[in-house]
Motif scaffolding. Sequence first.
Motif, mmCIF file in Angstrom:
data_model
loop_
_atom_site.group_PDB
_atom_site.id
_atom_site.type_symbol
_atom_site.label_atom_id
_atom_site.label_comp_id
_atom_site.label_asym_id
_atom_site.label_seq_id
_atom_site.Cartn_x
_atom_site.Cartn_y
_atom_site.Cartn_z
ATOM 1 N N SER A 1 0.829 -1.214 0.000
ATOM 2 C CA SER A 1 0.000 0.000 0.000
ATOM 3 C C SER A 1 0.858 1.256 0.000
ATOM 4 O O SER A 1 0.611 2.192 -0.779
ATOM 5 C CB SER A 1 -0.931 0.013 1.210
ATOM 6 N N ALA B 1 2.571 1.807 -3.378
ATOM 7 C CA ALA B 1 1.634 2.309 -4.386
ATOM 8 C C ALA B 1 1.323 3.786 -4.166
ATOM 9 O O ALA B 1 1.321 4.581 -5.118
ATOM 10 C CB ALA B 1 0.348 1.487 -4.363
ATOM 11 N N VAL B 2 1.076 4.166 -2.925
ATOM 12 C CA VAL B 2 0.748 5.570 -2.634
ATOM 13 C C VAL B 2 1.949 6.463 -2.917
ATOM 14 O O VAL B 2 1.824 7.515 -3.560
ATOM 15 C CB VAL B 2 0.264 5.740 -1.180
ATOM 16 N N GLN C 1 4.440 5.983 -4.916
ATOM 17 C CA GLN C 1 4.714 6.082 -6.353
ATOM 18 C C GLN C 1 3.728 7.016 -7.047
ATOM 19 O O GLN C 1 4.059 7.606 -8.075
ATOM 20 C CB GLN C 1 4.674 4.698 -7.004
ATOM 21 N N SER C 2 2.550 7.156 -6.475
ATOM 22 C CA SER C 2 1.547 8.015 -7.112
ATOM 23 C C SER C 2 1.739 9.491 -6.756
ATOM 24 O O SER C 2 1.130 10.346 -7.381
ATOM 25 C CB SER C 2 0.136 7.584 -6.705
ATOM 26 N N LEU C 3 2.568 9.757 -5.768
ATOM 27 C CA LEU C 3 2.780 11.134 -5.326
ATOM 28 C C LEU C 3 4.094 11.668 -5.877
ATOM 29 O O LEU C 3 5.051 10.925 -6.055
ATOM 30 C CB LEU C 3 2.808 11.205 -3.797
#
Length: 142
Positions: free
Chosen positions: A98, A101-102, A104-106
């Motif tokens: 989790s 993923a978070v 990498q999205s920021l």
Amino acid sequence: MSHLTSAGVAGRIEDLYGAPLADLETRAQGHAPGMLSALLGMLGTLALAERSIDFHRDHLARLVHPERQVGRHEVSHLLDGVRRLAEAVAVRDVQTKSLDAVLQSLARVPAPEPSPVTPSPPAPASPLPASPLPCQSTAHSR
């Protein structure tokens, strides 16, 4: 499978927000819940899972030490330790996935550049004084 560690995640959060973790924790406490507080909460859960893995792994190693006999009573402790270790590994894996993923999205938002100083517009010209006679012409009469 390669796992992020809590130390690695902490470093990524510090890079993302451009401040040390201690400062970020203080900042998160003073504001309404948001992405920073969510990341810090997930980081805390990941760190707890890592400590739990270490603890249960060491506990199991003591229980199955070659110089120690495993009797009927110890079997239940072994099974409980294995179950707890598996739970800690599962929590670590979920938190790692989790968080990865978070993170990498920021992306770090660059600091706003100071706005250039714009000259103020010139003051409006003062109105011409009104003539005393309303429709008087300045042309010479014949």
